[in-house]
Design a protein around this motif. Structure first.
Motif, PDB file in Angstrom:
ATOM      1  N   THR A 224      61.528   4.749  95.775  1.00  0.00           N
ATOM      2  CA  THR A 224      62.091   5.361  96.978  1.00  0.00           C
ATOM      3  C   THR A 224      61.088   6.215  97.742  1.00  0.00           C
ATOM      4  O   THR A 224      61.402   6.730  98.816  1.00  0.00           O
ATOM      5  N   THR A 225      59.884   6.396  97.201  1.00  0.00           N
ATOM      6  CA  THR A 225      58.922   7.322  97.784  1.00  0.00           C
ATOM      7  C   THR A 225      57.876   6.601  98.631  1.00  0.00           C
ATOM      8  O   THR A 225      57.802   5.375  98.671  1.00  0.00           O
ATOM      9  N   GLY A 226      57.025   7.408  99.272  1.00  0.00           N
ATOM     10  CA  GLY A 226      55.956   6.872 100.094  1.00  0.00           C
ATOM     11  C   GLY A 226      54.644   6.738  99.362  1.00  0.00           C
ATOM     12  O   GLY A 226      53.604   6.520  99.990  1.00  0.00           O
ATOM     13  N   SER A 227      54.661   6.853  98.032  1.00  0.00           N
ATOM     14  CA  SER A 227      53.443   6.723  97.228  1.00  0.00           C
ATOM     15  C   SER A 227      53.723   5.830  96.027  1.00  0.00           C
ATOM     16  O   SER A 227      54.861   5.766  95.545  1.00  0.00           O
ATOM     17  N   PRO A 228      52.712   5.150  95.488  1.00  0.00           N
ATOM     18  CA  PRO A 228      52.919   4.339  94.286  1.00  0.00           C
ATOM     19  C   PRO A 228      53.349   5.214  93.113  1.00  0.00           C
ATOM     20  O   PRO A 228      52.948   6.379  93.017  1.00  0.00           O
ATOM     21  N   VAL A 229      54.151   4.663  92.236  1.00  0.00           N
ATOM     22  CA  VAL A 229      54.589   5.365  91.024  1.00  0.00           C
ATOM     23  C   VAL A 229      54.262   4.478  89.829  1.00  0.00           C
ATOM     24  O   VAL A 229      54.634   3.296  89.803  1.00  0.00           O
ATOM     25  N   ASN A 230      53.566   5.045  88.852  1.00  0.00           N
ATOM     26  CA  ASN A 230      53.184   4.290  87.657  1.00  0.00           C
ATOM     27  C   ASN A 230      54.281   4.424  86.609  1.00  0.00           C
ATOM     28  O   ASN A 230      54.606   5.529  86.178  1.00  0.00           O
ATOM     29  N   ILE A 231      54.835   3.299  86.182  1.00  0.00           N
ATOM     30  CA  ILE A 231      55.890   3.312  85.164  1.00  0.00           C
ATOM     31  C   ILE A 231      55.421   2.642  83.872  1.00  0.00           C
ATOM     32  O   ILE A 231      56.240   2.240  83.053  1.00  0.00           O
ATOM     33  N   GLY A 232      54.113   2.528  83.686  1.00  0.00           N
ATOM     34  CA  GLY A 232      53.598   1.999  82.431  1.00  0.00           C
ATOM     35  C   GLY A 232      53.992   2.894  81.271  1.00  0.00           C
ATOM     36  O   GLY A 232      53.821   4.114  81.345  1.00  0.00           O
ATOM     37  N   GLY A 233      54.530   2.316  80.212  1.00  0.00           N
ATOM     38  CA  GLY A 233      55.000   3.076  79.062  1.00  0.00           C
ATOM     39  C   GLY A 233      56.447   3.501  79.170  1.00  0.00           C
ATOM     40  O   GLY A 233      56.992   4.083  78.228  1.00  0.00           O
ATOM     41  N   TRP A 234      57.096   3.231  80.309  1.00  0.00           N
ATOM     42  CA  TRP A 234      58.513   3.536  80.477  1.00  0.00           C
ATOM     43  C   TRP A 234      59.360   2.486  79.767  1.00  0.00           C
ATOM     44  O   TRP A 234      58.848   1.482  79.274  1.00  0.00           O
ATOM     45  N   PHE A 235      60.663   2.717  79.728  1.00  0.00           N
ATOM     46  CA  PHE A 235      61.552   1.852  78.955  1.00  0.00           C
ATOM     47  C   PHE A 235      62.752   1.387  79.771  1.00  0.00           C
ATOM     48  O   PHE A 235      63.278   2.124  80.613  1.00  0.00           O
ATOM     49  N   PRO A 258      54.675  -0.168  94.053  1.00  0.00           N
ATOM     50  CA  PRO A 258      54.125   0.295  95.328  1.00  0.00           C
ATOM     51  C   PRO A 258      55.111   1.155  96.108  1.00  0.00           C
ATOM     52  O   PRO A 258      56.323   1.126  95.868  1.00  0.00           O
ATOM     53  N   ALA A 259      54.578   1.937  97.025  1.00  0.00           N
ATOM     54  CA  ALA A 259      55.415   2.775  97.879  1.00  0.00           C
ATOM     55  C   ALA A 259      56.456   1.916  98.578  1.00  0.00           C
ATOM     56  O   ALA A 259      56.122   0.914  99.216  1.00  0.00           O
ATOM     57  N   GLY A 260      57.737   2.290  98.420  1.00  0.00           N
ATOM     58  CA  GLY A 260      58.809   1.530  99.049  1.00  0.00           C
ATOM     59  C   GLY A 260      58.946   0.124  98.513  1.00  0.00           C
ATOM     60  O   GLY A 260      59.576  -0.729  99.154  1.00  0.00           O
ATOM     61  N   GLY A 261      58.386  -0.134  97.322  1.00  0.00           N
ATOM     62  CA  GLY A 261      58.355  -1.489  96.788  1.00  0.00           C
ATOM     63  C   GLY A 261      59.344  -1.741  95.677  1.00  0.00           C
ATOM     64  O   GLY A 261      60.008  -0.827  95.168  1.00  0.00           O
ATOM     65  N   TYR A 262      59.414  -3.011  95.276  1.00  0.00           N
ATOM     66  CA  TYR A 262      60.362  -3.473  94.272  1.00  0.00           C
ATOM     67  C   TYR A 262      59.612  -4.199  93.161  1.00  0.00           C
ATOM     68  O   TYR A 262      58.620  -4.899  93.407  1.00  0.00           O
ATOM     69  N   VAL A 263      60.093  -4.052  91.915  1.00  0.00           N
ATOM     70  CA  VAL A 263      59.630  -4.868  90.795  1.00  0.00           C
ATOM     71  C   VAL A 263      60.855  -5.341  90.032  1.00  0.00           C
ATOM     72  O   VAL A 263      61.889  -4.669  90.008  1.00  0.00           O
ATOM     73  N   VAL A 264      60.738  -6.528  89.413  1.00  0.00           N
ATOM     74  CA  VAL A 264      61.875  -7.134  88.729  1.00  0.00           C
ATOM     75  C   VAL A 264      61.474  -7.536  87.321  1.00  0.00           C
ATOM     76  O   VAL A 264      60.399  -8.112  87.108  1.00  0.00           O
ATOM     77  N   PHE A 265      62.341  -7.236  86.353  1.00  0.00           N
ATOM     78  CA  PHE A 265      62.165  -7.652  84.959  1.00  0.00           C
ATOM     79  C   PHE A 265      63.363  -8.509  84.586  1.00  0.00           C
ATOM     80  O   PHE A 265      64.503  -8.187  84.945  1.00  0.00           O
ATOM     81  N   ASP A 266      63.121  -9.614  83.864  1.00  0.00           N
ATOM     82  CA  ASP A 266      64.215 -10.530  83.541  1.00  0.00           C
ATOM     83  C   ASP A 266      64.345 -10.726  82.037  1.00  0.00           C
ATOM     84  O   ASP A 266      63.454 -10.364  81.262  1.00  0.00           O
ATOM     85  N   SER A 267      65.455 -11.319  81.639  1.00  0.00           N
ATOM     86  CA  SER A 267      65.750 -11.459  80.211  1.00  0.00           C
ATOM     87  C   SER A 267      64.984 -12.593  79.562  1.00  0.00           C
ATOM     88  O   SER A 267      64.648 -12.513  78.378  1.00  0.00           O
ATOM     89  N   VAL A 268      64.685 -13.650  80.305  1.00  0.00           N
ATOM     90  CA  VAL A 268      63.998 -14.799  79.704  1.00  0.00           C
ATOM     91  C   VAL A 268      62.544 -14.458  79.380  1.00  0.00           C
ATOM     92  O   VAL A 268      62.036 -14.792  78.299  1.00  0.00           O
ATOM     93  N   ASN A 269      61.861 -13.783  80.282  1.00  0.00           N
ATOM     94  CA  ASN A 269      60.438 -13.519  80.106  1.00  0.00           C
ATOM     95  C   ASN A 269      60.128 -12.105  79.629  1.00  0.00           C
ATOM     96  O   ASN A 269      59.055 -11.872  79.071  1.00  0.00           O
ATOM     97  N   ASP A 270      61.050 -11.192  79.833  1.00  0.00           N
ATOM     98  CA  ASP A 270      60.751  -9.798  79.550  1.00  0.00           C
ATOM     99  C   ASP A 270      61.659  -9.226  78.469  1.00  0.00           C
ATOM    100  O   ASP A 270      61.413  -9.433  77.280  1.00  0.00           O
ATOM    101  N   PHE A 271      62.710  -8.499  78.844  1.00  0.00           N
ATOM    102  CA  PHE A 271      63.448  -7.683  77.877  1.00  0.00           C
ATOM    103  C   PHE A 271      64.263  -8.471  76.862  1.00  0.00           C
ATOM    104  O   PHE A 271      64.690  -7.925  75.857  1.00  0.00           O
ATOM    105  N   GLY A 272      64.486  -9.778  77.092  1.00  0.00           N
ATOM    106  CA  GLY A 272      65.212 -10.579  76.117  1.00  0.00           C
ATOM    107  C   GLY A 272      64.333 -11.531  75.332  1.00  0.00           C
ATOM    108  O   GLY A 272      64.826 -12.316  74.507  1.00  0.00           O
TER     109      GLY A 272
END
Length: 532
Positions: A224-235, A258-272
């Motif tokens: 939601t911000t105007g700057s990149p946010v690093n979520i490495g190591g988050w859960f 990225p600022a104002g950006g979107y990322v997607v995680f899915d069950s087939v390749n990621d959390f599942g």
């Protein structure tokens, strides 16, 4: 200037007097400079009910001169009266639920423990009142467990952001607090800022019901911000008891949002995906509804004090849930609701509306209190069956969250395009006030609409699960109010719902039936028009 009072007293027993006792305390400086700075109201929940309670309350002298805490006391929340204790400028003191539990949890703590209080801080939040020696209020505020979920049983504390503020009203509101950045909090010392501002990263959209075998379920995050946010190591997780199921790899390009950006995680390749090394415990999202959590962390542990969560109900196949920001009249509150279309990796499409909506509500009628009704309107261009065609005994449902109404519509009801029907409390009472209904009317009899306001929903049955459980999918909802609850609308000039519908003869009318319904801006009061 430090103002101190000194009392001297003796006690007489027959002809004998006790030794002279003296009590010293500060008055003005205590009220002006003593502040509660940290609350550990719900320590980490290990699941063992025999664990001692490591609750604590931290206080600080925010002034430039020493103060004496003698006879300062907590009078609401917990009970505790301070003894003759001097607190130097900038110095902290803690009061605790259980000294042994506190010392075991914080073996390196070298500060001052004033003593043990009686009672406990409520895990759900409550009011805390602190008074000086002559009964003047120092602080009187309420906190809530929903402010920052990570403080509610995960071992993180609440910290006031600006303890030196002269506005004691700030203690009353979530935006002036933050969660601790480390588990256990920081008793006796200054807090560390969170790794990300609260609300910087949000769970923006989820797909929980799909036949897609390439990606499966997915979770979209939005910066939601105007700057990149690093979520490495988050859960990411779907379990409040285990927030660390899937760890976001710091080397993953998606770890930098990225600022104002979107990322997607899915069950087939990621959390599942059990072969993915980032998966601690594989999971998939339930089409019956559940809660998704995003928590900050590093090195495989929760840290940083940030958590976001969204809960959703049962869903239709390939219908996503996402964030929908309501109007200014609703204080720009955000609902997490079914979306009109999936928008994976981009801005949300908007809320799904219909095919049938709640179009009028008479919750507090005049003349006969049982003449309540709810009007439904088919806004689609086709016929809608108010039952599951494959299982006709499973019909649509009108329900409220208080449990007052749980009305399953009769079997066999259909609504043609544009048709309206009425759900009434009591048909005889309805007719005594409004005459014979001009459209089909069905009475629910059991339960009442609350005159103070409540949450009502229209739900439809989904396909039965293998065990016979029937999921019910929300079609429409309205959280109405009687217009007399200003505390629910902080920052607005009172409760924006019209008061004339609260026994004044009017009903609530949806302004635009095809617009989102759970927003006060789409409702107005007017003369009752049931069925038209």
């Amino acid at each position: 200037m430090c103002i101190r009072d000194r009392f001297k007293a003796r006690i007489k027993d027959g002809s004998d007097w006790s030794a002279l006792n003296e009590a010293t305390f500060s008055v003005g400086p205590v009220r002006d400079n003593l502040r509660i700075t940290e609350l550990m109201y719900h320590p980490e929940d290990t699941g063992n009910p025999l664990d001692p309670n490591a609750e604590f309350i931290e206080l600080k002298n925010t002034g430039a001169e020493s103060i004496n805490l003698n006879l300062v006391r907590f009078t609401d929340g917990v009970d505790f009266t301070f003894g003759d204790l001097q607190l130097d400028p900038g110095e902290y003191v803690v009061v605790v639920k259980d000294i042994n539990a506190f010392n075991a949890r914080y073996p390196s703590f070298s500060g001052t423990i004033a003593g043990q209080y009686t009672g406990s801080l409520s895990n759900a939040g409550e009011r805390i009142t602190l008074e000086d020696a002559i009964g003047q209020t120092i602080l009187d505020f309420g906190f809530k467990d929903g402010w920052y979920p990570i403080t509610d049983g995960y071992g993180f504390s609440l910290n006031i952001i600006n303890p030196s503020s002269s506005d004691v009203n700030e203690w009353e509101y979530a935006e002036y607090w933050q969660s601790s950045s480390t588990k256990g909090g920081s008793p006796g010392s200054d807090y560390s800022p969170n790794v990300a501002a609260n609300g910087a990263i949000v769970i923006n959209e989820v797909l929980a019901h799909t036949d897609d075998v390439v990606y499966g379920d997915w979770i979209e995050l939005y910066n939601t911000t105007g700057s990149p946010v690093n979520i490495g190591g988050w859960f990411l997780s779907d379990d409040s008891g285990n927030l660390t199921k899937y760890e976001i790899d710091p080397a993953d390009p998606r770890a930098s949002v990225p600022a104002g950006g979107y990322v997607v995680f899915d069950s087939v390749n990621d959390f599942g995906n059990i072969s993915n090394l980032a998966v601690h415990v594989p999971f998939a999202l339930s089409e019956l509804g559940e809660t998704v959590y995003l928590s900050s962390g590093s090195g495989g542990e929760l840290s940083g004090g940030f958590i976001a969560k969204e809960d959703f109900k049962a869903s239709d196949n390939n219908v996503t849930f996402g964030r929908y920001t309501k109007s200014a009249a609703s204080g720009y509150d955000v609902d997490f609701v079914a979306m009109s279309s999936a928008t994976k990796g981009s801005a949300n499409s908007g809320a799904k509306v219909g095919p049938v909506v709640i179009s009028e509500i008479m919750y507090h009628p005049v003349g006969n209190t049982y003449a309540e009704y709810v009007e439904l309107h088919n806004i689609s261009g086709g016929t809608v069956t108010l039952y599951d065609p494959a299982n006709p005994e499973n019909t649509w449902l009108l329900i409220d969250e208080t449990g007052g109404i749980e009305f399953y519509l009769p079997t066999g009801i259909t609504m043609s395009a544009g048709q309206r029907i009425l759900l009434v409390k009591n048909l005889g009472a309805f007719e005594s006030v409004y005459g014979s209904p001009s459209v089909a009317a069905y009475q629910w009899l059991e339960g009442r609409l609350s005159n103070a306001g409540e949450k009502i929903e229209l739900r439809k049955p989904g396909a039965p699960e293998p065990d016979g459980t029937v999921p019910y999918i929300r079609v429409d909802r309205v959280n109405y109010s009687d217009g007399r609850h200003p505390e629910n609308f902080r920052g607005l000039p009172g409760d924006p719902w019209p008061t004339s519908a609260d026994g004044g003869g009017d009903s609530l009318h949806r302004k635009v039936d095809t617009d989102y319904g759970n927003d006060v801006d789409n409702w107005q009061a007017g003369a009752p028009t049931p069925g038209s």
